[in-house]
Design a protein around this motif. Structure first.
Motif, PDB file in Angstrom:
ATOM      1  N   THR A  98      77.018 -17.663 -46.559  1.00  0.00           N
ATOM      2  CA  THR A  98      77.887 -16.499 -46.421  1.00  0.00           C
ATOM      3  C   THR A  98      77.968 -15.759 -47.743  1.00  0.00           C
ATOM      4  O   THR A  98      78.147 -16.382 -48.798  1.00  0.00           O
ATOM      5  N   ASP A 131      69.852 -20.243 -34.554  1.00  0.00           N
ATOM      6  CA  ASP A 131      70.369 -19.586 -35.744  1.00  0.00           C
ATOM      7  C   ASP A 131      70.927 -18.229 -35.346  1.00  0.00           C
ATOM      8  O   ASP A 131      70.604 -17.697 -34.278  1.00  0.00           O
ATOM      9  N   GLN A 132      71.761 -17.660 -36.208  1.00  0.00           N
ATOM     10  CA  GLN A 132      72.306 -16.335 -35.939  1.00  0.00           C
ATOM     11  C   GLN A 132      72.839 -15.703 -37.219  1.00  0.00           C
ATOM     12  O   GLN A 132      73.277 -16.394 -38.147  1.00  0.00           O
ATOM     13  N   PHE A 133      72.758 -14.366 -37.252  1.00  0.00           N
ATOM     14  CA  PHE A 133      73.376 -13.575 -38.303  1.00  0.00           C
ATOM     15  C   PHE A 133      74.663 -12.973 -37.748  1.00  0.00           C
ATOM     16  O   PHE A 133      74.684 -12.475 -36.613  1.00  0.00           O
ATOM     17  N   THR A 134      75.708 -12.985 -38.553  1.00  0.00           N
ATOM     18  CA  THR A 134      76.992 -12.445 -38.137  1.00  0.00           C
ATOM     19  C   THR A 134      77.543 -11.526 -39.218  1.00  0.00           C
ATOM     20  O   THR A 134      77.571 -11.900 -40.401  1.00  0.00           O
ATOM     21  N   ILE A 161      78.611 -11.094 -44.668  1.00  0.00           N
ATOM     22  CA  ILE A 161      77.449 -11.364 -43.826  1.00  0.00           C
ATOM     23  C   ILE A 161      77.209 -12.863 -43.853  1.00  0.00           C
ATOM     24  O   ILE A 161      77.184 -13.487 -44.918  1.00  0.00           O
ATOM     25  N   ARG A 162      76.997 -13.434 -42.680  1.00  0.00           N
ATOM     26  CA  ARG A 162      76.884 -14.892 -42.559  1.00  0.00           C
ATOM     27  C   ARG A 162      75.635 -15.251 -41.760  1.00  0.00           C
ATOM     28  O   ARG A 162      75.346 -14.641 -40.732  1.00  0.00           O
ATOM     29  N   TRP A 163      74.922 -16.266 -42.249  1.00  0.00           N
ATOM     30  CA  TRP A 163      73.747 -16.786 -41.549  1.00  0.00           C
ATOM     31  C   TRP A 163      73.973 -18.265 -41.275  1.00  0.00           C
ATOM     32  O   TRP A 163      74.160 -19.066 -42.180  1.00  0.00           O
TER      33      TRP A 163
END
Length: 447
Positions: free
Chosen positions: A399, A435-438, A416-418
């Protein structure tokens, strides 16, 4: 293989965040004060005082201190004569954020008499993806925390004193803050309001103290870990897996604190398990110590062991075991802070079978540019061996974010968080993705 992968990721994370950054405590961000001195060679503003290396430095010069003199600024601008608006000016070209000072925060209630302070905050946020760590309601603007507290802090400088605190929260963080350790709708456990909203009373305690010793009695926050529930006291909008899954939020019981010296505080007490109200749902020791190891380095060890309460895996048996958190907080420089946290949890049911087994490492690098702007990075490795999500998962989360403070009463936290999972990702990330980007953003209004 996992450890080598972790080492590589940690190295990359530290490299990415080497120019990035701290958290907050007690409703404010612990940013280094960047009050500048006025250039009229008069008295330094913002309560800053010249620190001279030689008595010959008292010639009145302040714009260009002689003899290696340095200007030391107060951390708390409330002690400033006239406040920071009395002439404190930024010298940076980024005048609004990268420099300048903040006025004292406004208070809707403040001190209402007899040493009782009433205040609170409202936290409104948005995140693009669901992360099952308070931020489970994705892709909509929501009220996370409408928080109100009343507190009488104790002052034992003149002997015995008594005080206490009461906290109330409403919002989407409410159900996660309730006493869910025993699901019987007692205390605040049944105060849901539909649509993931709810109420909670996370703290209701009295505190008495004499000299260096104080004791809390009632329902209070845990001393475990570095992240907390209250939004203003965290640097990041989102939370770590370790904090949400492997640490208690609150306890009910008694906790004593003894300040043995300026560099050592010791904690010890008895609590009725984890996240429970005023009833017998456990029998555990809560304690630890906070130690100043050397200049700029503090270590805090906190533990809880015994009977934690109802089995969190849903088996209905009593869960008992041991958990600890070790936090190293190192002030690398005046504006750079590094935090390393390691958590270990191991519990079993009445038959001796493992209920939960987890291990986590969190690292934070926090950099303060000014009173108004700070940068931060967090990297987490969470090893959920048993009882959390699916068996034997390695979960990683990186993050990066900002703390923007345009006003003393406003904190904005974009990030931004991965997240990615090594193992079965079912039930962890949105749509069971690997996995995801938030993207997340919230604004906290203090009052």
């Amino acid at each position: 293989m996992k450890l080598s992968k972790l080492a590589l990721i940690a190295a990359v994370a530290c490299g990415i965040n080497a120019h990035n950054l701290t958290t907050a405590t007690a409703n404010d961000i612990n940013m280094v004060s960047f009050c500048e001195t006025s250039c009229d060679c008069g008295e330094p503003v913002c309560g800053c005082e010249p620190v001279c290396c030689d008595p010959g430095c008292d010639d009145g010069s302040c714009c260009e201190p002689e003899c290696g003199c340095e200007i030391a600024c107060c951390d708390d601008t409330s002690c400033c004569d006239g406040g920071c608006d009395s002439g404190c000016a930024a010298t940076s070209c980024l005048d609004d954020l990268a420099g300048g000072c903040l006025d004292d925060p406004c208070s809707l209630f403040g001190d209402i008499g007899h040493g009782i302070t009433v205040g609170g905050w409202a936290s409104i946020g948005y995140h693009s993806k669901a992360v099952p760590l308070f931020n489970s309601r994705a892709d909509e603007v929501q009220l996370h925390q409408a928080w109100l507290y009343a507190e009488k802090a104790i002052d034992t400088s003149n002997g015995f004193d008594i005080g206490g605190r009461l906290d109330y929260i409403y919002g989407t963080d409410g159900p996660d803050t309730q006493s869910f350790g025993i699901n019987n709708d007692h205390w605040d456990n049944g105060w849901d309001n539909g649509g993931d909203y709810g109420h909670a009373l996370p703290q209701a305690y009295v505190e008495a103290g004499y000299g260096d010793l104080s004791v809390k009695l009632g329902h209070f926050y845990t001393i475990i870990g570095w992240e907390v529930v209250g939004a203003p006291d965290n640097f990041f909008y989102s939370h770590a897996y370790t904090m949400y899954n492997s640490e208690p939020f609150t306890h009910t019981g008694a906790l004593a604190t003894y300040n043995a010296s300026d560099d050592l505080s010791v904690y010890g007490g008895w609590v009725t398990g984890w996240d429970s109200g005023f009833e017998n749902n456990g029998d555990a020791f809560l304690g630890g110590a906070s130690m100043g190891l050397c200049d700029g380095l503090t270590m805090t060890y906190a533990t809880v062991f015994g009977r934690f309460g109802e089995d969190k895996t849903g088996g209905g048996d009593s869960e008992r075991g041991y958990m600890h958190s070790i936090v190293f907080d190192y002030a690398v420089s005046d504006n750079l802070e590094y935090i390393f946290q390691s958590d270990y949890l191991d519990t079993e049911d009445a038959a001796g079978a493992t209920s939960r087994s987890t291990f986590g490492i969190n690292q934070y690098l926090l950099y303060t540019l000014s009173d108004k702007l700070a940068l931060g990075g967090r990297f987490e490795w969470y090893d959920a061996n048993e009882g959390i999500y699916n068996s034997d998962n390695d979960i990683y989360a990186l993050t990066t974010g900002l703390n923007i403070k345009p006003h003393s009463n406003v904190i904005m936290r974009p990030e931004i968080r991965w997240d990615w999972v090594d193992g079965d990702s079912t039930g962890i990330l949105e749509d069971d993705a690997d996995d995801q980007f938030t993207f997340g953003f919230d604004t906290i209004f203090l009052f």
